[in-house]
Design a protein around this motif. Structure first.
Motif, mmCIF file in Angstrom:
data_model
loop_
_atom_site.group_PDB
_atom_site.id
_atom_site.type_symbol
_atom_site.label_atom_id
_atom_site.label_comp_id
_atom_site.label_asym_id
_atom_site.label_seq_id
_atom_site.Cartn_x
_atom_site.Cartn_y
_atom_site.Cartn_z
ATOM 1 N N PHE A 328 0.835 -1.202 0.000
ATOM 2 C CA PHE A 328 0.000 0.000 0.000
ATOM 3 C C PHE A 328 0.863 1.243 0.000
ATOM 4 N N ALA A 329 0.254 2.334 -0.468
ATOM 5 C CA ALA A 329 0.830 3.674 -0.340
ATOM 6 C C ALA A 329 -0.326 4.617 -0.054
ATOM 7 N N VAL A 330 -0.159 5.459 0.942
ATOM 8 C CA VAL A 330 -1.196 6.422 1.327
ATOM 9 C C VAL A 330 -0.591 7.815 1.217
ATOM 10 N N LEU A 331 -1.194 8.653 0.381
ATOM 11 C CA LEU A 331 -0.711 10.020 0.166
ATOM 12 C C LEU A 331 -1.611 10.992 0.912
ATOM 13 N N ALA A 332 -1.005 11.833 1.736
ATOM 14 C CA ALA A 332 -1.758 12.803 2.523
ATOM 15 C C ALA A 332 -1.130 14.184 2.345
ATOM 16 N N PRO A 333 -1.950 15.246 2.336
ATOM 17 C CA PRO A 333 -1.392 16.598 2.203
ATOM 18 C C PRO A 333 -0.441 16.912 3.352
ATOM 19 N N MET A 334 0.650 17.604 3.021
ATOM 20 C CA MET A 334 1.617 18.011 4.039
ATOM 21 C C MET A 334 2.181 19.363 3.638
ATOM 22 N N GLY A 335 1.698 20.423 4.293
ATOM 23 C CA GLY A 335 2.122 21.757 3.914
ATOM 24 C C GLY A 335 1.712 22.049 2.478
ATOM 25 N N SER A 336 2.685 22.418 1.661
ATOM 26 C CA SER A 336 2.399 22.704 0.246
ATOM 27 C C SER A 336 2.598 21.475 -0.627
ATOM 28 N N GLY A 337 2.957 20.335 -0.013
ATOM 29 C CA GLY A 337 3.216 19.130 -0.784
ATOM 30 C C GLY A 337 2.451 17.936 -0.264
ATOM 31 N N TRP A 338 3.081 16.775 -0.352
ATOM 32 C CA TRP A 338 2.423 15.524 0.032
ATOM 33 C C TRP A 338 3.382 14.630 0.796
ATOM 34 N N GLN A 339 2.814 13.887 1.717
ATOM 35 C CA GLN A 339 3.553 12.851 2.432
ATOM 36 C C GLN A 339 3.015 11.496 1.987
ATOM 37 N N VAL A 340 3.914 10.523 1.828
ATOM 38 C CA VAL A 340 3.483 9.179 1.473
ATOM 39 C C VAL A 340 3.864 8.215 2.588
ATOM 40 N N ARG A 341 2.935 7.324 2.896
ATOM 41 C CA ARG A 341 3.165 6.262 3.876
ATOM 42 C C ARG A 341 3.028 4.933 3.143
ATOM 43 N N GLN A 342 4.096 4.106 3.169
ATOM 44 C CA GLN A 342 4.140 2.878 2.378
ATOM 45 C C GLN A 342 4.388 1.653 3.246
ATOM 46 N N GLY A 343 3.882 0.509 2.789
ATOM 47 C CA GLY A 343 4.137 -0.748 3.477
ATOM 48 C C GLY A 343 3.846 -1.927 2.574
ATOM 49 N N GLY A 344 4.252 -3.108 3.030
ATOM 50 C CA GLY A 344 4.046 -4.318 2.235
ATOM 51 C C GLY A 344 5.288 -4.709 1.468
ATOM 52 N N PRO A 345 5.237 -5.813 0.742
ATOM 53 C CA PRO A 345 6.406 -6.321 0.014
ATOM 54 C C PRO A 345 6.947 -5.353 -1.036
ATOM 55 N N ARG A 346 6.066 -4.512 -1.631
ATOM 56 C CA ARG A 346 6.505 -3.563 -2.661
ATOM 57 C C ARG A 346 6.317 -2.138 -2.157
ATOM 58 N N ARG A 347 7.295 -1.296 -2.406
ATOM 59 C CA ARG A 347 7.150 0.128 -2.115
ATOM 60 C C ARG A 347 6.505 0.760 -3.345
ATOM 61 N N LEU A 348 5.166 0.781 -3.344
ATOM 62 C CA LEU A 348 4.425 1.158 -4.546
ATOM 63 C C LEU A 348 4.767 2.568 -5.021
ATOM 64 N N TRP A 349 4.797 3.515 -4.096
ATOM 65 C CA TRP A 349 5.025 4.893 -4.536
ATOM 66 C C TRP A 349 6.466 5.117 -4.970
ATOM 67 N N ASP A 350 7.393 4.387 -4.375
ATOM 68 C CA ASP A 350 8.781 4.445 -4.862
ATOM 69 C C ASP A 350 8.838 4.009 -6.324
ATOM 70 N N ALA A 351 8.131 2.910 -6.633
ATOM 71 C CA ALA A 351 8.140 2.384 -8.003
ATOM 72 C C ALA A 351 7.471 3.360 -8.963
ATOM 73 N N VAL A 352 6.354 3.951 -8.534
ATOM 74 C CA VAL A 352 5.650 4.906 -9.389
ATOM 75 C C VAL A 352 6.508 6.141 -9.638
ATOM 76 N N GLU A 353 7.082 6.685 -8.585
ATOM 77 C CA GLU A 353 7.889 7.897 -8.750
ATOM 78 C C GLU A 353 9.122 7.633 -9.600
ATOM 79 N N SER A 354 9.727 6.464 -9.441
ATOM 80 C CA SER A 354 10.886 6.113 -10.266
ATOM 81 C C SER A 354 10.502 6.056 -11.739
ATOM 82 N N ALA A 355 9.355 5.450 -12.045
ATOM 83 C CA ALA A 355 8.918 5.341 -13.438
ATOM 84 C C ALA A 355 8.615 6.714 -14.033
ATOM 85 N N VAL A 356 7.950 7.582 -13.257
ATOM 86 C CA VAL A 356 7.635 8.925 -13.751
ATOM 87 C C VAL A 356 8.913 9.727 -13.969
ATOM 88 N N ALA A 357 9.880 9.566 -13.082
ATOM 89 C CA ALA A 357 11.154 10.287 -13.228
ATOM 90 C C ALA A 357 11.888 9.854 -14.503
#
Length: 395
Positions: A328-357
């Protein structure tokens, strides 16, 4: 098909007008396919259908029949370049007393003619070829192929009994005699193989191995690849031995996913408020709905889906859940940006951000910069060339 005086003449004129628009706009490029569009009566394949209502609020579909809108308006809608819905939630519609439908998922339709003709042109058929169609639907595209190649050359598979029955009736009524089957299109149909061309009018998460076995070397597979979050797009593969490769089209047309590959009913478990590890997110949840980044997110997290709701009793956040690995990945507003909370066998948001980059590093290209390779060792989407960055397709 109605026999009322003047209706068939109007339908013929509307077909000529439709063919002219498709030719002018580009999807229709050859006289053979134009002749098919002018000859095949689309109104025989969608005598009744649903269109989306313009009313605000929950998505509602309203019935369209000659009785509800009048003969002429019904025909003009039939021959417009629109997709019309013909089934919801896999259930047959009671046309004796049709009602508006809300809170339902379309499960069969007549695809807009510009996409149908574009795909048929891209299929690059020639006389004498044997063609397999996955997803008969209303039978309209099947009829176009029968007009072009003859019924003996066309085999079409539909997974839904009721949809298949209505397509069979419409095809027979219009004088077309393809080989029609009810079954799982992923298996193809060995009895009439080999095929020189295979076209799929529903989306698949990866290329079924049976298709490679049943299409001849040098043959073409034209299908939409998609995931549980979105469509990846239309891909044209050329068969070479027991492998295939090809490129995505410039845009990303979307078909309903094959029913055998639909997402599980459960989205997965919503994580406990303190589960996982937190960090500042480089990208917010907007990338999940932006065309190019969303394409990359689907590649990076093929088994995930997302939704939004209040996070831990606070502001609305976005949950990205993988029901296969329970990541899982949970994105929550944090100031002017976002915070992500991840868990489980895959770091989903790490993988997504890497692909977008990576996508941004390569100049934020369209889907036409991506290709697919299918082999006995696996299937992958790549960027630029087969040696470039790769993302595996689900098996």
């Amino acid at each position: 098909m109605t026999d009322e005086p003047g209706v068939e003449a109007l339908a013929a004129e509307l077909r000529r007008q439709l063919a002219g628009r498709l030719e002018k706009d580009g999807p229709l490029r050859s006289p053979e396919w134009r002749a098919a569009v002018e000859a095949v009566p689309r109104h025989a394949f969608i005598p009744r259908f649903y269109r989306q209502s313009d009313a605000p609020g929950v998505t509602t579909w309203e019935p369209v029949t000659p009785e509800t809108v009048g003969q002429e308006e019904w025909l003009r809608l039939v021959y417009s370049d629109e997709t019309w819905m013909t089934q919801f939630d896999g259930r047959d519609i009671d046309w004796t007393d049709p009602k508006p439908i809300s809170n339902a998922t379309p499960t069969s339709s007549s695809t807009l003619p510009s996409l149908v003709t574009r795909m048929l042109e891209d299929l690059d058929v020639h006389e004498g070829m044997n063609v397999l169609e996955i997803g008969t639907g209303t039978g309209y595209s099947t009829a176009l192929m029968c007009h072009r190649l003859g019924g003996e050359a066309v085999t079409s598979i539909e997974t839904d009994d009721g949809v298949a029955r209505r397509a069979h009736e419409a095809l027979a009524q219009t004088g077309h005699t393809p080989h029609l089957l009810v079954g799982d299109g992923r298996s193809g149909h060995r009895d009439r193989a080999p095929y020189q061309r295979l076209i799929a009018t529903c989306g698949f998460r990866s290329i079924p191995p049976a298709w490679l076995e049943q299409v001849t070397p040098g043959g073409v597979i034209l299908t939409t690849l998609r995931g549980w979050m979105r469509s990846l797009g239309l891909v044209k593969l050329i068969i070479t031995g027991d492998s295939a490769s090809g490129w995505f089209s410039e845009d990303a047309p979307s078909f309903m996913i094959a029913r055998q590959q639909d997402a599980p009913e459960s989205l997965g478990m919503v994580p406990e408020p303190e589960a996982g590890t937190k960090r500042k997110a480089t990208y917010g949840p907007g990338i999940l709905t932006s065309s190019g980044p969303a394409f990359m997110a689907q590649l990076a997290a093929p088994d995930a889906r997302f939704f939004s709701m209040p996070v831990d009793g606070g502001p609305t956040g976005t949950f990205v859940l993988d029901s296969v690995t329970d990541s899982f990945a949970v994105l929550a507003p944090m100031g002017s940006g976002w915070q992500v909370r991840q868990g489980g066998p895959r770091r989903l948001w790490d993988a997504v951000e890497s692909a977008v980059a990576i996508w941004e590093e390569y100049g934020s290209p369209s889907t036409a910069a991506f290709g697919v390779t299918v082999s006995p060792d696996g299937q992958a989407v790549w960027l630029g060339n087969p040696s470039g960055p790769q993302w595996p397709l689900p098996s």
